[in-house]
Design a protein around this motif. Structure first.
Motif, short mmCIF file in Angstrom:
data_model
loop_
_atom_site.label_atom_id
_atom_site.label_comp_id
_atom_site.label_asym_id
_atom_site.label_seq_id
_atom_site.Cartn_x
_atom_site.Cartn_y
_atom_site.Cartn_z
N CYS A 1 1.87 -28.30 18.56
CA CYS A 1 1.88 -26.88 18.91
C CYS A 1 2.87 -26.17 17.72
O CYS A 1 2.34 -25.16 17.23
N GLY A 2 3.93 -26.69 17.54
CA GLY A 2 4.93 -25.98 16.42
C GLY A 2 4.33 -25.80 15.15
O GLY A 2 4.26 -24.92 14.70
N SER A 3 3.81 -26.93 14.74
CA SER A 3 3.55 -26.87 13.23
C SER A 3 2.01 -25.94 13.35
O SER A 3 1.81 -25.30 12.22
N GLY A 4 1.18 -26.00 14.48
CA GLY A 4 0.12 -24.97 14.28
C GLY A 4 0.32 -23.62 14.24
O GLY A 4 -0.28 -22.91 13.41
N TYR A 5 1.18 -23.21 15.15
CA TYR A 5 1.64 -22.02 15.09
C TYR A 5 2.56 -21.75 13.79
O TYR A 5 2.50 -20.36 13.48
N LEU A 6 3.12 -22.45 13.32
CA LEU A 6 3.97 -22.16 11.97
C LEU A 6 2.86 -21.95 10.96
O LEU A 6 3.18 -21.00 9.98
N THR A 7 1.90 -22.94 10.93
CA THR A 7 0.74 -22.63 9.82
C THR A 7 0.03 -21.38 10.02
O THR A 7 0.06 -20.69 9.03
N ALA A 8 -0.23 -20.98 11.06
CA ALA A 8 -1.11 -19.81 11.45
C ALA A 8 -0.13 -18.56 10.91
O ALA A 8 -0.57 -17.67 10.18
N GLY A 9 1.26 -18.54 11.29
CA GLY A 9 2.14 -17.59 10.76
C GLY A 9 2.03 -17.51 9.25
O GLY A 9 2.18 -16.26 8.57
N LEU A 10 2.44 -18.59 8.50
CA LEU A 10 2.46 -18.74 7.11
C LEU A 10 1.27 -18.06 6.57
O LEU A 10 1.17 -17.61 5.43
N LEU A 11 0.02 -18.57 7.02
CA LEU A 11 -1.17 -18.26 6.43
C LEU A 11 -1.18 -16.69 6.58
O LEU A 11 -2.02 -15.85 5.56
N HIS A 12 -0.83 -15.96 7.65
CA HIS A 12 -0.91 -14.73 8.06
C HIS A 12 0.20 -13.93 6.78
O HIS A 12 -0.65 -12.85 6.42
N LEU A 13 1.41 -14.42 6.61
CA LEU A 13 2.12 -13.98 5.65
C LEU A 13 1.36 -14.00 4.33
O LEU A 13 1.63 -13.02 3.54
N ARG A 14 0.72 -14.80 3.89
CA ARG A 14 0.09 -15.26 2.62
C ARG A 14 -1.06 -14.22 2.71
O ARG A 14 -1.92 -14.51 1.66
N ARG A 15 -1.49 -13.88 3.65
CA ARG A 15 -2.73 -13.23 3.92
C ARG A 15 -4.09 -13.92 3.53
O ARG A 15 -4.81 -13.40 2.83
N ASN A 16 -4.03 -15.10 4.03
CA ASN A 16 -5.13 -16.06 3.91
C ASN A 16 -6.06 -15.92 4.56
O ASN A 16 -5.88 -15.62 5.75
N ARG A 17 -7.26 -16.11 4.10
CA ARG A 17 -8.51 -15.69 5.01
C ARG A 17 -8.74 -16.76 6.03
O ARG A 17 -9.45 -16.55 6.92
N ALA A 18 -7.91 -17.96 5.92
CA ALA A 18 -8.08 -19.04 6.94
C ALA A 18 -7.15 -18.66 8.22
O ALA A 18 -7.10 -19.35 9.28
#
Length: 164
Positions: A53-70
């Motif tokens: 859960c922790g790494s999943g949400y961290l990954t999602a937040g970082l991808l949003h910061l980078r404006r990644n399409r995933a």
């Protein structure tokens, strides 16, 4: 993003605390509530909480910061995973109000992620971010520092920054 980063922080913190004290003493989680699960103590559930859960949400937040399409897909997956985890906890451990609240967090993340336009981000994103020369671009401030090409000059594709 704030919801994702705060959920990642809470999940990782709680998971690490459970793994450090498998008797659940740090979080006042008695081991007897695990009696209907395959776990005898909180160590493995804590590690799964922090890593999953922790790494999943961290990954999602970082991808949003980078404006990644995933980012959109990862946020939806993280939200659905949290809803599933909380449903499993309510069925096999015991019902607590916190599980209902965290299910609501997961649902909010899913709804907010689905409201994002498809392909949002620089890696295949919307026209305003992928084409910095479009007038009225709402991209990052760094776009303002990219010079507009004139009709008389062209940037060489073979050497970065050279002008023919």
């Amino acid at each position: 993003m704030a919801l994702e980063f705060s959920t990642a922080t809470a999940s990782m913190s709680a998971g690490i605390l459970l793994a450090l004290r498998p008797d659940g003493a740090f979080l006042h989680s008695a081991p007897y509530v695990l009696r209907r699960t395959p776990f005898s103590d909180w160590r493995l559930p804590g590690l799964l909480l922090a890593a999953g859960c922790g790494s999943g949400y961290l990954t999602a937040g970082l991808l949003h910061l980078r404006r990644n399409r995933a980012a959109r897909r990862v946020s939806v997956a993280a939200g659905l995973a949290l809803i599933g985890l909380e449903a499993w906890e309510m069925a096999f451990i015991e019902y607590q109000l916190l599980e209902l609240v965290l299910s609501g967090v997961g649902a909010a993340v899913v709804v907010l992620a689905l409201r994002l336009p498809r392909g949002t981000g620089q890696n295949g994103g919307t026209r305003s971010c992928s084409d910095p020369f479009t007038s009225g671009s709402s991209c990052f401030a760094r776009v303002a520092f990219i010079p507009r090409p004139d009709a008389d000059t062209a940037v060489s594709s073979s050497r970065k920054g050279s002008v023919r």
